[in-house]
Write an enzyme that holds these catalytic residues in place. Sequence first.
Site, mmCIF file in Angstrom:
data_model
loop_
_atom_site.group_PDB
_atom_site.id
_atom_site.type_symbol
_atom_site.label_atom_id
_atom_site.label_comp_id
_atom_site.label_asym_id
_atom_site.label_seq_id
_atom_site.Cartn_x
_atom_site.Cartn_y
_atom_site.Cartn_z
ATOM 1 N N GLY A 36 -16.342 -4.517 -77.222
ATOM 2 C CA GLY A 36 -15.662 -3.798 -76.170
ATOM 3 C C GLY A 36 -14.637 -4.549 -75.362
ATOM 4 C CB THR A 38 -15.939 -9.508 -74.678
ATOM 5 O OG1 THR A 38 -16.871 -9.251 -73.624
ATOM 6 C CG2 THR A 38 -15.796 -11.007 -74.848
ATOM 7 N NE ARG A 65 -27.509 4.518 -71.431
ATOM 8 C CZ ARG A 65 -28.568 5.127 -70.900
ATOM 9 N NH1 ARG A 65 -29.520 5.591 -71.686
ATOM 10 N NH2 ARG A 65 -28.678 5.244 -69.592
ATOM 11 C CE LYS A 138 -39.383 -15.306 -83.318
ATOM 12 N NZ LYS A 138 -39.968 -13.983 -83.659
ATOM 13 N NE ARG A 212 -36.554 -38.629 -49.007
ATOM 14 C CZ ARG A 212 -36.203 -37.894 -47.950
ATOM 15 N NH1 ARG A 212 -35.067 -37.231 -47.961
ATOM 16 N NH2 ARG A 212 -36.988 -37.792 -46.903
ATOM 17 C CG HIS A 268 -46.730 -32.196 -38.126
ATOM 18 N ND1 HIS A 268 -46.358 -32.792 -39.319
ATOM 19 C CD2 HIS A 268 -46.935 -33.217 -37.252
ATOM 20 C CE1 HIS A 268 -46.351 -34.107 -39.171
ATOM 21 N NE2 HIS A 268 -46.702 -34.394 -37.929
ATOM 22 C CG ASN A 407 -59.462 -20.442 -33.123
ATOM 23 O OD1 ASN A 407 -59.260 -19.301 -33.486
ATOM 24 N ND2 ASN A 407 -60.618 -21.070 -33.346
ATOM 25 C CG ASP A 460 -66.012 -19.772 -23.217
ATOM 26 O OD1 ASP A 460 -65.219 -18.865 -23.545
ATOM 27 O OD2 ASP A 460 -66.575 -20.529 -24.042
ATOM 28 N NE ARG A 502 -56.913 -11.706 -36.864
ATOM 29 C CZ ARG A 502 -57.837 -11.574 -37.804
ATOM 30 N NH1 ARG A 502 -59.117 -11.498 -37.470
ATOM 31 N NH2 ARG A 502 -57.493 -11.467 -39.075
#
Length: 506
Positions: A36, A38, A65, A138, A212, A268, A407, A460, A502
């Site tokens: 085509g 190309t 196709r 392949k 590295r 960190h 936590n 607490d 949470r």
Amino acid sequence: MEKVIKRALISVYHKDGIEAIVRKLVSLGVEIVSTGGTYDYIVGLGLPCEKVEDFTRYPSMLHGRVKTLHPAIFGGILAQRENASDCTEVAMYNIKPIDLVLVDLYPFEETVQNTNNEAEIIEKIDIGGISLIRAAAKNYKDVVIVASKQYYASLQTILDEQGAVTTIGQRKSFARVAFAVSSAYDSAIFSYFDEDELSSLRIAVDSPNVLRYGENPHQRGFFFGDLEKYFDKLQGKELSFNNLQDIAAAVDLIAEFPNEPTFAVLKHTNPCGLATGETICQAWQAAYQADTESVFGGILIANRSIDKQTAEAIGNMFFEVLIAPDFDTDSLPILTQKSKRILLVEKQHPNQQFAVRSALGGFLVQDSDNKTETYNDCNVVTERKPSNEEVSDALFAQRIVKHCKSNAIVIVKNKQLLASGIGQTSRVAALKQAIEKAKRFGFDLNGAVVASDAFFPFADCVELAANEGIVTFIQPGGSIRDNDSIDLANKRACSMLFTSVRHFRH
């Protein structure tokens, strides 16, 4: 084992870069077969080329196709040159060997990004090209496969240096990358049809950046991705595995604060300093005050351009990376005095829909935690209502704590991170760590706010914080002992907001 290219099949979507290759092949006496557009391109260059329809003696079908899906093509590619039975069969059916396959696939991913037109997207699923790639790869012992425009230059170098001769090592190398191209292409098509259902996990990324080392010097490290899409690197040493983890954490954190000038410091992957100010310099100074120790060797990030005043305030301090949306021209002579400093301009935020982590011989995949709470998401559960300033600080703290290792507890006052307790095995231990750190750096906790990444299992934490003058708490709620924390907050005249969300981070 060397092989000579005598016939080449060329079928490419992107024509840029093939002129020099085709001219070289013709000069070396290689016959060209093409399809085509190309074919039209090569003939337009004034070069000899055979149409694939003439080669197969069969027309192109189904509006293009079906062009190369023919035994004359695939027999010529897959025939093993040193297999007597194969040689007999190809001779029987007059099949000519094809020694080089040069393919560039339809741009499926680019089409998906540019349109929602399903018919147009489906037509960009390459069938013939992907089949040619797999067949040629392949049979790499006899055939050279160039599967993408990315590898045109590699073929050109071989042709210039070796003529039409290739080695087994070169052909196997081309085959390896060809299977990478085909697998990535199939993964992109699957992802389109999967529509984020995660019915299967397919990850395909080409061109690894070899680091590295990994997290530690005895570990190998690689980055698969396109950093240049998101960052411009102005100067500095090579980015390390740990740098990249910290940078990812930093850009996700600063994205929580788009409005006011904000500066953050991470170590960190955890925020150890963060503040908002009227100017980016004021924000830097307040962020630095939160932890003048951990900033050493840390990751710095701002949501505003770094000006001269801020650069002077940072001065000669040792840091690994500084990230900003821009750098004022007069800030660079100051910041670049130390050549190893990494300076990055963030061009766009790398939004990621999923988070993936290897575990137990498999992968854990989850939605990214993109939830950011507003006051409308909160429920005031105490008798005392927080003031507007306390609500502002609570939401500010909430945006920080979701980026801390669990936590986690964060203490904030006047939109400045005073301290955090991170990575503790109990919530009260995280709070104690945060309080101790805030005191060590001279902060007054009266009127401050505490944010917790998960519920208070006991009262607490409320008692400990209230004893230090902390007046407002923001947490998800959901403990069977929520009423104990609420009752104690009422007793101590504190306010408490439940978010029902949470933000664990392991």
